[in-house]
Design a protein around this motif. Structure first.
Motif, mmCIF file in Angstrom:
data_model
loop_
_atom_site.group_PDB
_atom_site.id
_atom_site.type_symbol
_atom_site.label_atom_id
_atom_site.label_comp_id
_atom_site.label_asym_id
_atom_site.label_seq_id
_atom_site.Cartn_x
_atom_site.Cartn_y
_atom_site.Cartn_z
ATOM 1 N N GLU A 155 -7.761 -75.923 8.501
ATOM 2 C CA GLU A 155 -7.067 -75.681 10.090
ATOM 3 C C GLU A 155 -5.368 -74.528 9.379
ATOM 4 O OE1 GLU A 155 -8.599 -79.217 11.662
ATOM 5 O OE2 GLU A 155 -7.651 -78.555 9.321
ATOM 6 N N ARG A 156 -5.245 -74.859 8.243
ATOM 7 C CA ARG A 156 -3.909 -74.148 7.226
ATOM 8 C C ARG A 156 -4.315 -73.175 7.593
ATOM 9 N NH1 ARG A 156 -2.534 -78.034 2.710
ATOM 10 N NH2 ARG A 156 -1.094 -79.814 3.312
ATOM 11 N N PHE A 157 -5.698 -72.972 6.629
ATOM 12 C CA PHE A 157 -6.503 -71.681 6.765
ATOM 13 C C PHE A 157 -6.235 -70.950 8.505
ATOM 14 C CE2 PHE A 157 -7.206 -73.357 2.534
ATOM 15 C CZ PHE A 157 -6.866 -71.707 1.741
ATOM 16 N N SER A 158 -6.526 -71.054 9.265
ATOM 17 C CA SER A 158 -6.621 -70.241 10.291
ATOM 18 C C SER A 158 -5.140 -70.287 11.035
ATOM 19 C CB SER A 158 -6.984 -72.043 11.795
ATOM 20 O OG SER A 158 -6.426 -72.776 12.100
ATOM 21 N N VAL A 159 -4.037 -70.878 10.256
ATOM 22 C CA VAL A 159 -2.525 -70.441 10.384
ATOM 23 C C VAL A 159 -2.460 -69.236 9.887
ATOM 24 C CG1 VAL A 159 -0.192 -70.899 9.970
ATOM 25 C CG2 VAL A 159 -1.585 -72.501 10.696
ATOM 26 N N TYR A 169 3.955 -76.063 11.308
ATOM 27 C CA TYR A 169 5.127 -76.199 10.321
ATOM 28 C C TYR A 169 5.021 -76.024 9.524
ATOM 29 C CZ TYR A 169 8.796 -77.324 14.760
ATOM 30 O OH TYR A 169 9.399 -76.808 15.933
ATOM 31 N N ASN A 170 3.679 -77.495 9.408
ATOM 32 C CA ASN A 170 3.354 -77.567 7.410
ATOM 33 C C ASN A 170 3.145 -76.141 6.690
ATOM 34 O OD1 ASN A 170 4.716 -80.389 8.000
ATOM 35 N ND2 ASN A 170 3.147 -80.867 8.049
ATOM 36 N N THR A 171 2.786 -75.911 7.208
ATOM 37 C CA THR A 171 1.185 -74.358 7.130
ATOM 38 C C THR A 171 2.463 -73.554 6.784
ATOM 39 O OG1 THR A 171 -0.617 -76.305 8.058
ATOM 40 C CG2 THR A 171 -0.731 -73.534 7.456
ATOM 41 N N LEU A 172 3.551 -73.124 7.465
ATOM 42 C CA LEU A 172 4.126 -72.015 8.327
ATOM 43 C C LEU A 172 5.373 -72.316 6.964
ATOM 44 C CD1 LEU A 172 4.464 -71.351 12.071
ATOM 45 C CD2 LEU A 172 3.908 -70.284 9.486
ATOM 46 N N ASP A 173 5.400 -73.867 6.314
ATOM 47 C CA ASP A 173 6.202 -73.730 5.171
ATOM 48 C C ASP A 173 5.591 -74.411 3.873
ATOM 49 O OD1 ASP A 173 9.043 -74.927 6.629
ATOM 50 O OD2 ASP A 173 8.556 -76.922 6.430
ATOM 51 N N LEU A 174 4.567 -74.406 3.773
ATOM 52 C CA LEU A 174 3.467 -73.729 2.675
ATOM 53 C C LEU A 174 4.085 -72.435 2.447
ATOM 54 C CD1 LEU A 174 0.845 -77.054 3.083
ATOM 55 C CD2 LEU A 174 3.686 -76.296 0.817
ATOM 56 N N LEU A 175 3.604 -71.445 3.687
ATOM 57 C CA LEU A 175 2.795 -70.204 3.233
ATOM 58 C C LEU A 175 4.293 -68.980 3.094
ATOM 59 C CD1 LEU A 175 1.264 -69.248 6.414
ATOM 60 C CD2 LEU A 175 -0.030 -69.349 4.080
ATOM 61 N N VAL A 176 5.561 -70.143 3.093
ATOM 62 C CA VAL A 176 6.617 -69.404 2.786
ATOM 63 C C VAL A 176 7.035 -69.903 1.513
ATOM 64 C CG1 VAL A 176 9.735 -69.579 3.141
ATOM 65 C CG2 VAL A 176 8.508 -69.345 5.214
ATOM 66 N N ASN A 210 -5.060 -71.567 22.764
ATOM 67 C CA ASN A 210 -5.647 -70.631 23.829
ATOM 68 C C ASN A 210 -6.885 -70.115 23.110
ATOM 69 O OD1 ASN A 210 -4.001 -70.811 25.558
ATOM 70 N ND2 ASN A 210 -2.594 -69.541 25.338
ATOM 71 N N LYS A 211 -6.615 -69.804 22.020
ATOM 72 C CA LYS A 211 -8.074 -69.714 20.940
ATOM 73 C C LYS A 211 -9.269 -70.085 21.221
ATOM 74 C CE LYS A 211 -6.351 -65.071 19.172
ATOM 75 N NZ LYS A 211 -5.896 -64.900 17.971
ATOM 76 N N GLY A 212 -9.179 -71.621 21.497
ATOM 77 C CA GLY A 212 -9.587 -72.407 20.858
ATOM 78 C C GLY A 212 -9.584 -73.509 19.850
ATOM 79 N N TYR A 213 -8.153 -73.668 19.299
ATOM 80 C CA TYR A 213 -8.341 -74.235 18.002
ATOM 81 C C TYR A 213 -7.671 -75.765 18.521
ATOM 82 C CZ TYR A 213 -8.422 -69.609 15.182
ATOM 83 O OH TYR A 213 -8.444 -68.721 14.365
ATOM 84 N N MET A 255 -5.739 -54.691 15.798
ATOM 85 C CA MET A 255 -7.215 -55.118 14.631
ATOM 86 C C MET A 255 -6.686 -55.294 13.708
ATOM 87 S SD MET A 255 -11.088 -54.900 14.831
ATOM 88 C CE MET A 255 -11.832 -55.823 13.304
ATOM 89 N N ALA A 256 -7.218 -56.890 13.438
ATOM 90 C CA ALA A 256 -6.240 -57.328 11.888
ATOM 91 C C ALA A 256 -7.323 -56.588 11.060
ATOM 92 C CB ALA A 256 -6.795 -59.053 11.918
ATOM 93 N N ASP A 257 -6.614 -56.619 9.926
ATOM 94 C CA ASP A 257 -7.368 -55.880 8.315
ATOM 95 C C ASP A 257 -7.861 -57.735 7.785
ATOM 96 O OD1 ASP A 257 -7.511 -55.262 5.786
ATOM 97 O OD2 ASP A 257 -5.880 -54.323 6.258
ATOM 98 N N GLN A 258 -9.148 -57.389 7.981
ATOM 99 C CA GLN A 258 -10.017 -58.810 7.569
ATOM 100 C C GLN A 258 -9.895 -58.290 6.038
ATOM 101 O OE1 GLN A 258 -10.856 -60.973 9.231
ATOM 102 N NE2 GLN A 258 -9.989 -60.319 11.167
ATOM 103 N N ALA A 259 -9.649 -57.705 5.501
ATOM 104 C CA ALA A 259 -9.340 -57.739 3.286
ATOM 105 C C ALA A 259 -8.215 -58.110 3.474
ATOM 106 C CB ALA A 259 -9.555 -56.129 3.394
ATOM 107 N N LEU A 260 -6.940 -58.226 4.273
ATOM 108 C CA LEU A 260 -5.624 -59.077 3.514
ATOM 109 C C LEU A 260 -5.563 -60.090 4.656
ATOM 110 C CD1 LEU A 260 -2.515 -57.734 2.666
ATOM 111 C CD2 LEU A 260 -2.021 -57.421 5.880
ATOM 112 N N ILE A 261 -6.128 -60.451 4.943
ATOM 113 C CA ILE A 261 -6.742 -61.501 5.257
ATOM 114 C C ILE A 261 -7.056 -63.029 4.456
ATOM 115 C CG2 ILE A 261 -7.545 -63.412 6.844
ATOM 116 C CD1 ILE A 261 -6.685 -61.601 9.204
ATOM 117 N N GLN A 262 -8.249 -62.457 4.063
ATOM 118 C CA GLN A 262 -8.993 -61.666 2.525
ATOM 119 C C GLN A 262 -8.062 -62.047 1.372
ATOM 120 O OE1 GLN A 262 -11.973 -64.540 3.407
ATOM 121 N NE2 GLN A 262 -11.302 -62.923 5.382
ATOM 122 N N LYS A 263 -7.265 -61.395 1.222
ATOM 123 C CA LYS A 263 -6.435 -61.733 0.182
ATOM 124 C C LYS A 263 -5.043 -62.632 0.374
ATOM 125 C CE LYS A 263 -3.247 -59.166 -2.822
ATOM 126 N NZ LYS A 263 -2.872 -57.385 -2.579
ATOM 127 N N ALA A 264 -4.803 -63.268 1.877
ATOM 128 C CA ALA A 264 -3.663 -63.802 1.772
ATOM 129 C C ALA A 264 -4.304 -65.592 1.534
ATOM 130 C CB ALA A 264 -2.624 -63.699 3.011
#
Length: 157
Positions: free
Chosen positions: A28-32, A67-74, A56-59, A1-10
């Protein structure tokens, strides 16, 4: 189960980062972030794996957006990028990141994380020797699988 508080903080950190960069805040960026931070903390994923998981989850999202979002996240400190030997780039979440090193099996390709205080002692000794404050390091050990009946070994038909 994902930690929703952690996801919101991110997401909040990412939103502030995008504002400072003058970049668009797209769903889309936030879905990544949702999908990267839903993974177990020690899991590494490549762009293709993330793309397939999201499809597979319908996104509706392109590989380029991932790719671009992961670069931004890094860049924002929310993801860590690893390049192991002949593997494609792999990513892991960084918000709860505790420094660790990696062992990669040459045969079954399994990645294992480990920490050893002796490595920090070596890092500090080298810093003293080179009169440098060592800010980061990367250690990857490669080995051959000796696990009998390893489920990760490729089968040869």
């Amino acid at each position: 189960m994902a930690d929703q508080a952690l996801i919101q903080k991110a997401k909040k950190i990412f939103e502030n980062y995008l504002l400072k960069q003058g970049s668009r805040k797209t769903p889309e960026r936030f879905s990544v972030i949702d999908e990267l931070y839903a993974l177990p903390e020690d899991e590494h994923i490549d762009v293709e794996g993330l793309f397939l998981k999201m499809r597979n989850k319908g996104y509706t999202i392109s590989r380029a957006t991932i790719y671009n979002t992961l670069d931004l996240l890094v860049d924002s400190g929310l993801a860590v990028k690893h390049q192991f030997k002949d593997k494609v780039a792999l990513y892991e979440q960084a918000l709860t990141y505790k420094h660790h090193d990696h062992h990669v099996c040459n045969q079954c390709r399994k990645i294992r994380e480990f920490s050893d205080p002796k490595i920090n002692e070596i890092k500090e000794a080298m810093g003293r020797e080179f009169q440098s404050y060592i800010t980061s390091h990367s250690l990857v050990l490669y080995g051959d699988c000796k696990v009998l009946n390893c489920e990760n070994l490729p089968t040869h038909s």
